[in-house]
Enzyme design. Structure first.
Site, short mmCIF file in Angstrom:
data_model
loop_
_atom_site.label_atom_id
_atom_site.label_comp_id
_atom_site.label_asym_id
_atom_site.label_seq_id
_atom_site.Cartn_x
_atom_site.Cartn_y
_atom_site.Cartn_z
CE LYS A 192 -1.92 2.97 2.14
NZ LYS A 192 -1.73 4.40 1.77
CB SER A 246 4.07 9.58 11.10
OG SER A 246 2.76 9.04 11.12
CD GLU A 268 12.78 0.59 9.89
OE1 GLU A 268 13.28 1.65 10.31
OE2 GLU A 268 13.34 -0.51 10.00
CB CYS A 303 13.01 8.67 8.64
SG CYS A 303 14.15 7.64 7.70
CD GLU A 402 9.70 12.71 11.51
OE1 GLU A 402 8.54 12.28 11.64
OE2 GLU A 402 10.63 12.05 11.01
P1 NAD Z 1 2.22 8.54 7.52
O1 NAD Z 1 2.31 7.80 8.79
O2 NAD Z 1 1.26 9.66 7.41
O3 NAD Z 1 1.85 7.56 6.32
C1 NAD Z 1 2.63 6.41 6.04
C2 NAD Z 1 1.76 5.38 5.36
O4 NAD Z 1 0.76 4.97 6.28
C3 NAD Z 1 1.01 5.91 4.14
O5 NAD Z 1 0.93 4.89 3.16
C4 NAD Z 1 -0.38 6.20 4.68
O6 NAD Z 1 -1.40 6.11 3.72
C5 NAD Z 1 -0.52 5.10 5.71
N1 NAD Z 1 -1.48 5.41 6.77
C6 NAD Z 1 -1.81 6.60 7.28
N2 NAD Z 1 -2.75 6.45 8.26
C7 NAD Z 1 -2.98 5.12 8.35
C8 NAD Z 1 -3.83 4.34 9.18
N3 NAD Z 1 -4.62 4.87 10.09
N4 NAD Z 1 -3.79 2.99 9.02
C9 NAD Z 1 -2.97 2.41 8.12
N5 NAD Z 1 -2.17 3.11 7.30
C10 NAD Z 1 -2.17 4.44 7.42
O7 NAD Z 1 3.70 9.01 7.18
P2 NAD Z 1 4.17 9.86 5.93
O8 NAD Z 1 3.80 11.28 6.18
O9 NAD Z 1 3.75 9.20 4.67
O10 NAD Z 1 5.76 9.67 5.99
C11 NAD Z 1 6.58 10.46 6.78
C12 NAD Z 1 6.98 9.71 8.03
O11 NAD Z 1 7.64 8.50 7.67
C13 NAD Z 1 7.95 10.48 8.88
O12 NAD Z 1 7.58 10.39 10.22
C14 NAD Z 1 9.27 9.75 8.63
O13 NAD Z 1 10.21 9.92 9.66
C15 NAD Z 1 8.81 8.36 8.47
N6 NAD Z 1 9.81 7.54 7.77
C16 NAD Z 1 10.54 6.64 8.50
C17 NAD Z 1 11.53 5.87 7.87
C18 NAD Z 1 12.36 4.88 8.65
O14 NAD Z 1 13.02 4.05 8.01
N7 NAD Z 1 12.36 4.92 9.98
C19 NAD Z 1 11.76 6.05 6.50
C20 NAD Z 1 11.01 6.96 5.80
C21 NAD Z 1 10.02 7.71 6.45
#
Ligand code: NAD
Length: 499
Positions: A192, A246, A268, A303, A402
């Protein structure tokens, strides 16, 4: 769209580009069962790029049924590892062959510079698939030292169906960090992608089939987090959800696992990584260049960004002046211009969030040394100048939360112990760095920092051979390296009586 004549600009190529916008289930592109779509915009212009199938629980279920059926038939899981290796290597090769098209999709969809997409993200994604392909026929199972009366085998077996939910900041690379080990281990997968950047994931599903990976093994369901993502994490027949995103969503994913079938969860999540520069470090130019790259690469949407600069009193002004000069030279530009080094912020919501943090820093009393504004507004896109805050206190929101944008918070400290304390005093623990010429201090600080990766006299050194992931609320489990295979396999003990 493979060989690009040099005379054709990226803009012209973008105009000719065709988008795949449907879900990919059981080896075929399909509309969402409901017929719903969502819009994905080009963050460099604010204009509509494509209308993409908006999957919901029904589409997720179709994908899981297909993935489960493929797993049960053994068309992938029961292949000899050497055969999976061969097909995954072909998959990586397909990604390489389509690198220009995928890089263009990535840049149009999330705003990063085309040069980055082409020279960083695409090669890294292909290399990641290749790494796990190469590994899978070289890892052995074990025989336990039980004594002569029994033979106890410890084997690793695929989990079954893995649901992967990934973010938008490195859309294809974050997907590849899951695809490589999940598929190499013999699992089937439902991916997804983020609704902010779904296009490359949709495209690579087709490349997997072209490479010979059987239908049903890799399914892609684009959709909103609250619908498609939630349905995947709640599904009773998904064995594991591998999440990158996140920390707030990570918490929800754990709850969904608890509310459903206790599926395995790996997370992650976010970071607020401290980059600590001690006064004894002799090469401030080097430290400044690395500090700027650590926060401004990928528009700060990283991240592991070194978003907190902890600088020892005495070198504060000298170091910040150098970082300021680098920031001024790094202005946002058109992501399709190969000379651009800083692109657009992924969407208006994220831009407003970043600008909101900049306002909050100002109101809390921090000082903006440079940047702080939206720029290139005429383009219709979402661009923010590299921003450096000075006189930041550890309790301020810009020092604790963040931001996920090109905003550096500089905090001054006196002693090494104080730096360690400030460095660790956030909910995150993804990465950290220390710059010093003293080897004992380097080891002492590296030991004391609670982070999944600690860099010494460098930042963001990277290789597939090392695990990546976080302590504390930065996550659970590790991507990359052979350790990632552990996340997608179960240990089985088989006792054979020899008496
Ligand atoms: P996000 O949490 O908003 O979304 C991530 C994914 O989760 C998306 O596909 C989104 O559609 C899905 N999602 C959102 N709400 C959901 C729910 N209730 N149930 C299931 N899935 C859901 O994060 P983002 O804004 O897309 O990405 C940025 C974040 O990702 C930052 O916090 C960053 O630090 C983190 N990140 C971490 C790593 C790592 O390796 N630790 C790498 C890249 C990004």
């Amino acid at each position: 769209m493979n060989a690009r004549p040099e005379s054709v600009s990226w803009h012209e190529r973008a105009r000719m580009l065709e988008f795949r916008t449907q879900a990919f289930i059981d080896g075929r592109y399909l509309d969402a069962a409901s017929g719903a779509t969502f819009d994905t915009l080009n963050p460099a212009t604010g204009k509509l790029l494509a209308r993409v199938a908006s999957g919901d629980a029904e589409d997720v279920n179709r994908a899981v049924v297909s993935a489960r059926a493929a797993f049960r038939r053994g068309v992938w899981a029961n292949l000899a590892p050497a055969k999976r290796r061969q097909l995954l290597l072909r998959f990586a090769e397909k990604i390489r062959e389509h690198a220009e098209e995928l890089a263009l999709l990535e840049t149009l969809d999330m705003g990063k510079p085309i040069t980055d997409s082409l020279t960083v993200d695409l090669p890294a994604a292909a290399r990641c698939i290749e790494y796990y392909a190469e590994a899978i026929d070289k890892v052995y199972d074990q025989v336990a030292p039980t004594g002569p009366g029994a033979l106890a085998l410890i084997t690793r077996e695929p989990l079954g169906v893995v649901g992967a939910i990934v973010p938008w900041n490195y859309p294809l690379l974050m997907a590849a960090w899951k695809l490589g080990p999940v598929l190499a281990a013999g699992n089937s997968m439902v991916l997804k992608p983020s609704e902010k950047s779904p296009l490359t994931a949709i495209k690579v599903a087709e490349l997997a089939i072209e490479a010979g990976i059987p239908p049903g093994v890799l399914n892609v369901v684009p959709g909103l987090g609250q619908t498609a993502g939630k349905a995947l994490a709640l599904h009773m027949d998904v064995d594991c959800v591998a999440f990158t995103g996140s920390t707030a969503t990570g918490r929800a994913i754990m709850q969904y696992a608890g509310q459903s079938n206790l599926k395995r969860v790996s997370l992650e999540c976010g970071g607020k990584s401290p980059n600590i520069v001690l006064a004894d470090y002799p090469d401030l130019d080097r430290a400044a260049t690395a500090a700027a790259a650590a926060i401004f690469a990928n528009q700060g949407e990283m991240c592991s960004a070194g978003s907190r600069l902890l600088v020892q009193e005495g070198i504060r002004d000298a170091l910040l002046e150098k970082i300021q000069a680098l920031s001024r030279a790094l202005q946002p530009g058109d992501p399709l211009d190969p000379a651009t080094r800083l692109g657009a912020i992924v969407d208006e919501i994220q831009m407003k969030r970043v600008l909101g943090y900049i306002d909050s820093g100002r109101s809390a009393g921090a000082h903006v040394r440079c940047g702080g504004r939206r720029v290139r507004e005429d383009s219709g896109g979402y661009f923010i100048e590299p921003t450096v805050f000075d006189q930041v206190k550890p309790a301020m929101a810009i020092a604790r939360e963040e931001i996920f944008g090109p905003v550096l918070a500089a905090i001054t400290f006196k002693t090494v112990d104080e730096a360690i304390e400030i460095g660790n005093d956030v909910i995150y623990g993804l990465a950290a760095a220390v710059w010093t010429r003293d080897i004992t201090t380097a080891h002492r600080v590296a030991r004391a920092l609670r982070a999944g990766t600690v860099y010494v006299n460098c930042y963001d050194a990277d290789d597939l051979t090392v695990p990546f992931g976080g302590f504390k609320q930065s996550g659970i489990g590790r991507d990359k390296s052979l350790h990632a295979l552990e996340k997608y396999t179960e240990l089985k003990t088989t006792w054979i009586d020899l008496s």
